[in-house]
Motif scaffolding. Structure first.
Motif, mmCIF file in Angstrom:
data_model
loop_
_atom_site.group_PDB
_atom_site.id
_atom_site.type_symbol
_atom_site.label_atom_id
_atom_site.label_comp_id
_atom_site.label_asym_id
_atom_site.label_seq_id
_atom_site.Cartn_x
_atom_site.Cartn_y
_atom_site.Cartn_z
ATOM 1 N N SER B 37 1.161 -1.225 -0.469
ATOM 2 C CA SER B 37 -0.077 -0.374 -0.453
ATOM 3 C C SER B 37 0.900 1.330 -0.287
ATOM 4 O O SER B 37 1.804 1.250 0.083
ATOM 5 C CB SER B 37 -1.144 -0.014 1.124
ATOM 6 O OG SER B 37 -1.840 1.118 1.615
ATOM 7 N N SER B 38 0.158 2.617 0.290
ATOM 8 C CA SER B 38 0.753 3.283 0.306
ATOM 9 C C SER B 38 1.428 3.983 1.880
ATOM 10 O O SER B 38 0.007 4.701 2.364
ATOM 11 C CB SER B 38 -0.125 4.380 -0.696
ATOM 12 O OG SER B 38 0.884 5.476 -0.815
ATOM 13 N N ALA B 43 -0.189 9.556 -1.156
ATOM 14 C CA ALA B 43 -1.463 8.954 -0.147
ATOM 15 C C ALA B 43 -1.028 7.526 1.229
ATOM 16 O O ALA B 43 -1.728 7.326 1.170
ATOM 17 C CB ALA B 43 -2.326 8.289 -1.694
ATOM 18 N N CYS B 81 1.775 4.307 -3.980
ATOM 19 C CA CYS B 81 0.682 4.342 -5.187
ATOM 20 C C CYS B 81 1.912 4.622 -6.907
ATOM 21 O O CYS B 81 1.351 5.092 -7.820
ATOM 22 C CB CYS B 81 0.543 5.899 -4.842
ATOM 23 S SG CYS B 81 -1.285 5.071 -4.273
ATOM 24 N N CYS B 107 -4.064 1.929 -4.894
ATOM 25 C CA CYS B 107 -4.198 3.065 -6.013
ATOM 26 C C CYS B 107 -4.233 1.796 -7.257
ATOM 27 O O CYS B 107 -3.487 1.197 -7.541
ATOM 28 C CB CYS B 107 -2.454 3.919 -6.384
ATOM 29 S SG CYS B 107 -3.270 4.850 -4.966
ATOM 30 N N SER B 130 -8.743 -0.579 -5.525
ATOM 31 C CA SER B 130 -8.848 0.169 -6.552
ATOM 32 C C SER B 130 -10.271 -0.374 -7.438
ATOM 33 O O SER B 130 -10.606 -1.528 -7.765
ATOM 34 C CB SER B 130 -7.598 -0.779 -6.948
ATOM 35 O OG SER B 130 -6.419 -0.814 -6.962
ATOM 36 N N THR B 180 -4.379 9.770 -13.226
ATOM 37 C CA THR B 180 -4.121 8.613 -13.330
ATOM 38 C C THR B 180 -5.240 7.596 -13.444
ATOM 39 O O THR B 180 -6.225 8.211 -13.897
ATOM 40 C CB THR B 180 -4.138 8.163 -11.286
ATOM 41 O OG1 THR B 180 -5.294 8.599 -10.743
ATOM 42 C CG2 THR B 180 -3.234 9.269 -10.954
ATOM 43 N N THR B 234 -7.885 11.969 -5.202
ATOM 44 C CA THR B 234 -7.348 11.128 -4.224
ATOM 45 C C THR B 234 -7.007 13.065 -2.847
ATOM 46 O O THR B 234 -6.845 13.872 -3.916
ATOM 47 C CB THR B 234 -6.422 10.275 -4.521
ATOM 48 O OG1 THR B 234 -5.446 11.174 -5.353
ATOM 49 C CG2 THR B 234 -6.960 9.733 -4.754
#
Lengths: 291, 387, 329
Positions: B37-38, B43, B81, B107, B130, B180, B234
């Motif tokens: 994950s970020s 993010a 991300c 993401c 996502s 994105t 985001t």
């Protein structure tokens, strides 16, 4: 385009342009006296913005108290930068000066990421979101404030360079180093002042732009592209060039991005830079310190 | 209202590094799952929320005896991300941590980049967050049998949102999105739904998610005057955009999939909200803590107890996917990647959103979506819709 | 430096590195080894242009990224074979280097440094903004696995880091040999002459501009192909290939190794790829450390480690000599 929108876009362009000008002026001032390019300039701008937000949140003081503190801190940082690093370098140590400032840029940017994290912050000043409404015309107060500060400081720098002994000495050094030393100008003293003022202006532009934009550790890196293109187009070390090209870019950008993507705008800036390098290698305004 | 949530990201990154380092030694009594994950980057906040949901679910499962007599153990790898980092993170989870299944990559762009990697390595990956419609064609039996999505997608959510707007009498919409897979995908499916309902799309614009400058877009909106503005941002561009929206005194209710809570509490000033500057805004999301059900109220209470704030949709989705995955491991009967994959096709889970979720032939789930809005400056729950 | 035999000697010493994939089991360490080989190419090329010609190019990362995107776009969107795509990557990088070179070589060394930086920043902006070509922040994922028909072995797929290592190493060796050859040739001597005294070189009839351009084009070609290979290795190209991080790392490797010395720079590339991984330093702190190293090196040992050793040796010889003299009298 309605007249109201035209005025709004113009004001926006002048506000952004004035900050570009402040930023590029600092860069040109340092180059004029030392012949060094400060690659950490964008990072000092970011630190200026970060610092003002940290001071205001940490101590609760208002913007008008925090801004001078940030400018003073930047000034001191500039003097320290000069005394610790640049003073030892000789004329012609181009690459060394560049690499040192790149190193400093890295430390500042990633140090800020480490300490503050990447999340964008907003500055709360009580007037950041206020507006002046004149019929259909909506003018954000923050942009007017940013513009006024920039103009005042530009005027002060102009007076300082033209009416004070120090300013005259500084211009002397920039025009002819050898001759200036011969007539008894203290080179180190003048250089220290130039770097201090240059970085001070840079911190100031960060503090001012923080009124308009979100604040985050990579903001200097994003500005660097345009700022360095400005100094090449205006002419390395040309103060007038930095100011004129800074304002022009701000205004042109403000209008052009209404019809073009920001990507095309970047191409345009780069194309202008290449054209200047090919046809007027010393920049549109050459190397002169006259304002 | 104006307090900022700032994260000690450095400390977090360090703790992630330590946690993963400590978990390096595998014993026979645990089954290892990866979460990418970020945890840093723009993010980072979402990454933390996801981690909270995952850890809460894992604790519950482990204290109830684990699965197949083993404890669930998590390994974490950051991807900021960023698609390239996501590929590296998934590789590290598979080869270094030897995880049996992966949850991630937060993401959509990162998840899309990770899909070919898990296919090659034959390790199941489930994305709980996502929502990009472009993922739909990339996963499922016959395409990529190792990838699953446990959340509803943006296309389903968009069409129920637009149906709601149509009822409100909306005639024209402008769309903005970050550049994105999430932003582009969301804007695309939203525009398609809008046109399907006979509403006019006035403009579509995309911005670099790190850009702080929105003056051009705001000026265009001022000239176009759409009834609604669909936003697929985001948190980073959302913050920057709504600050400039307020200083331009724009008054176009937002819609699309927009984190209303974040804008209300962290971006707009109290006076602007009180003056009705954000009223009429609506949004569709896979979850909202305002959801009116016993299961949810109990979940919210437990979550608040542990983390001292409401669960976000990211936390919620992370929490449910871990429970779903545990069920899949039970169904698979063996702690291997292949068995877990087969188990995922059999597992069923009672979602708090009100449906029993399971992966169909194309590895998607069906569930309800929440429509919420702003009324008199307050976030309100407007209803559930088929996602 | 005048002993070309050393080239073969060093390569012989490097031979055991080719056995790494059979010794190291961990894919993680093998990936770092691939990255190290890529950094060898990058720093050898930067060293050619900065260490030997004296031009501080801040746009090596632009050639690297251009190469990556050319390979990614050609293989993923236009079904071009990988070999052709890689060659195209090199050519695109060369064209870019000629554009930047022609525009900025004539001015000052400052203008060149700034113009090269602006070019590198522009390309990252373009990678984000020109979405119809680059897919913006989404990147171009799912790139094909390179395959090669090797006589006696058959078709080999370079999917795993263990196999890809040979591909990247092969390119690193080609780069090292070629650049070494250039440096030892007449061209190399001309380049050093330009670095030492440009106007003197000019007055001796050297076409300074052309030599600079040749060196720049060579360095961009090898860097571009390395970028193409690297994106195939990680199976994706996205705007982060233009990150300043690569510039930073290259500079640290070349400068701490000793700009203008050949082998120490290669050793530094390997050391500075592995060290941060072993130390488990997070990215931010790693870059802070790189920055500090750069500043410290500039102040304490501007000639890099190689220069530092040479200086120490000379000092020692001098003291020995004076001691010997003192002993005599």
């Amino acid at each position: 385009m309605t007249p109201e929108v035209f005025v709004e876009v113009l004001i926006n362009g002048i506000a952004i342009g004035s900050v570009y000008a402040l930023f590029a002026l600092g860069l040109a001032l340092i180059f004029g006296v030392l012949e060094f390019v400060n690659f950490a300039h964008g990072e000092f701008y970011m630190i200026g913005a970060m610092l003002i937000s940290a001071i205001m949140i940490g101590t609760g003081v208002n913007y008008w108290l925090a801004l001078p503190v940030v400018v003073m801190a930047s000034l001191v940082a500039g003097v320290v930068l000069y005394d610790v690093f640049w003073r030892r370098l000789r004329q012609g140590d181009y690459e060394k000066s560049i690499l040192i400032t790149i190193g400093i840029a890295l430390i500042l940017q990633n140090g800020a990421l480490y300490v503050w994290g990447p999340t964008p912050r907003l500055l709360e000043t009580g007037f950041t979101t206020s507006v002046i409404v004149l019929g259909d015309l909506v003018i954000p107060v923050a942009r007017i404030v940013a513009m006024s500060i920039s103009f005042t400081v530009l005027l002060l720098v102009y007076l300082g360079l033209n009416k004070t002994r120090g300013g005259l000495a500084l211009r002397g050094v920039a025009q002819n180093r050898a001759a200036a030393t011969m007539v008894g100008i203290q080179l180190h003293k003048i250089s220290r002042v130039a770097v201090g003022v240059g970085i001070g202006l840079c911190g100031l532009s960060g503090g001012v732009l923080a009124l308009i934009y979100t604040i985050f550790p990579t903001m200097g890196y994003i500005l660097a592209f345009k700022a360095f293109a400005i100094v090449i187009i205006g002419g390395l070390g040309s103060l007038a060039g930095a100011i004129i090209v800074g304002f022009t870019l701000g205004i042109v950008e403000s209008f052009v991005t209404l019809y073009m993507s920001s990507g095309s705008m970047n191409m345009l800036v780069f194309g202008a830079m290449i054209a200047v390098l090919l046809f007027r290698p010393l920049g549109l305004f050459g190397r002169q310190l006259r304002l | 209202m104006m307090q900022r949530r700032t994260l000690p990201v450095g400390a977090l990154a360090l703790s992630v590094a330590l946690a993963t380092a400590c978990q390096g030694a595998a014993d026979g009594h645990s089954i290892k799952i990866g979460l990418t994950s970020s945890f840093t980057g723009p993010a980072a906040l979402y990454g933390t929320e996801q981690r909270w949901g995952v850890e809460m679910a894992a604790e519950e499962i482990n204290s109830a005896g684990g699965v197949l007599g083993m404890e669930i153990e998590f390994a974490f790898e950051d991807n900021r991300c960023n698609p390239t980092e996501a590929v590296k993170a998934v590789n590290a989870l598979i080869t270094q941590h030897e995880v049996k299944a992966i949850i991630g990559a937060l993401c959509s762009s990162a998840t899309l980049a990770a899909l070919p990697v898990v296919k090659r390595a034959e390790v199941p990956l489930i994305t709980s967050t996502s929502t990009a419609a472009s993922i739909t064609d990339q996963i499922g039996e016959g395409v990529n049998r190792w990838a699953f999505r446990s959340t509803i997608a943006d296309d389903g959510m968009a069409s129920s949102m637009v149906a709601f707007l149509k009822e409100e009498g909306v005639k024209s919409i402008s769309v903005i999105g970050e550049d994105t897979d999430y932003g582009r995908g969301g804007a695309e499916v939203f525009s398609a739904a809008v046109e399907e309902h006979g509403i006019e799309v006035l403009s579509t614009d995309f911005v670099n998610p790190t850009s702080p400058e929105f003056t051009a877009i705001i000026t265009k909106l001022k000239l176009n005057k759409p009834d609604r503005l669909a936003v697929y941002f985001t948190s980073t561009p959302l913050t920057a955009f709504y600050r400039q929206y307020e200083t331009a005194r724009l008054n176009i209710p937002g819609t699309g999939r927009l984190n209303i809570d974040h804008v209300l509490t962290n971006v707009l000033s109290d006076e602007f909200v009180a003056s009705g500057g954000f009223d009429g805004t609506t949004s569709v999301n896979p979850y909202s803590p305002e959801l009116d059900s016993d299961a949810n109220r109990e979940f919210v209470a437990r979550f608040r107890d542990k983390y001292d704030q409401n669960p976000s949709q990211i936390s919620f989705m992370a929490y449910e996917v871990v429970h779903l995955l545990a069920e899949a491991i039970r169904q698979g009967g063996e702690p291997t990647s292949a068995a877990i994959r087969d188990g995922l096709r059999k597992a069923k889970y009672e979602s708090m959103m009100g449906k029993t979720i399971f992966f169909d032939e194309s590895h998607q789930v069906r569930n309800y979506a929440v429509v919420s809005g702003v009324k008199d400056g307050k976030l309100v729950f407007l209803g559930l819709s088929e996602g | 430096m005048r002993r070309p035999a050393s080239t073969w000697l060093v390569l012989l010493l490097l031979m055991p590195a080719l056995a790494l994939p059979s010794i190291i089991e961990s894919t993680y360490y093998m990936s770092i080894a691939v990255t190290a080989a890529a950094f060898c190419v990058l720093s050898v090329c930067l060293n050619l242009i900065y260490g030997y010609v004296g031009l501080l190019s801040l746009c090596q990362v632009a050639f690297w990224g251009l190469g990556a995107y050319a390979t990614a776009i050609l293989t993923a969107h236009h079904d071009v074979s990988i070999g052709l795509a890689l060659i195209a990557s090199g050519i695109v990088a060369v064209l870019a280097s000629i554009l930047v070179g022609i525009a900025s070589f004539r001015v000052s060394r400052h203008s060149f440094a700034i113009a090269s930086l602006v070019f590198a920043l522009l390309l990252q902006h373009l990678a984000y903004d020109w979405t119809s070509l680059t897919r913006g922040a989404m990147g171009i994922p799912g790139l094909p696995v390179p395959e090669l028909a090797i006589p006696l072995v058959g078709r080999v797929a370079f999917g795993r880091a263990h196999d890809f290592f040979y591909l990247m190493c092969a390119w690193a060796i080609v780069t090292i040999l070629f650049v070494r050859m250039i440096i030892l040739s007449r061209v190399g001597r001309a380049l050093v002459a330009i670095r030492e005294n440009t106007s003197l070189a000019e007055s001796h009839g050297l076409n300074v501009f052309r030599y600079k351009l040749i060196a720049f084009a060579i360095s961009s070609f090898f860097t571009g192909v390395a970028g193409g290979l690297f994106c195939l290795f990680i199976s994706i190209a996205d705007p982060s290939v233009f990150d300043f991080y690569y510039t930073e790392a290259m500079l640290v490797m070349v400068i701490l190794g000793g700009a203008g010395t050949f082998w120490p720079v290669i050793v530094a590339s390997i050391v500075f790829t592995f060290a941060p991984e072993f130390l488990r330093i997070g990215e931010e702190l790693r870059l802070v450390l790189y920055g500090a190293l750069l500043v410290a090196a500039m102040l304490a040992m501007p000639e890099g480690f190689a220069g530092f050793v040479k200086m120490r040796r000379r000092k020692r010889q001098r003291t020995e000599f004076s001691e010997a003299l003192a002993g005599k009298s």
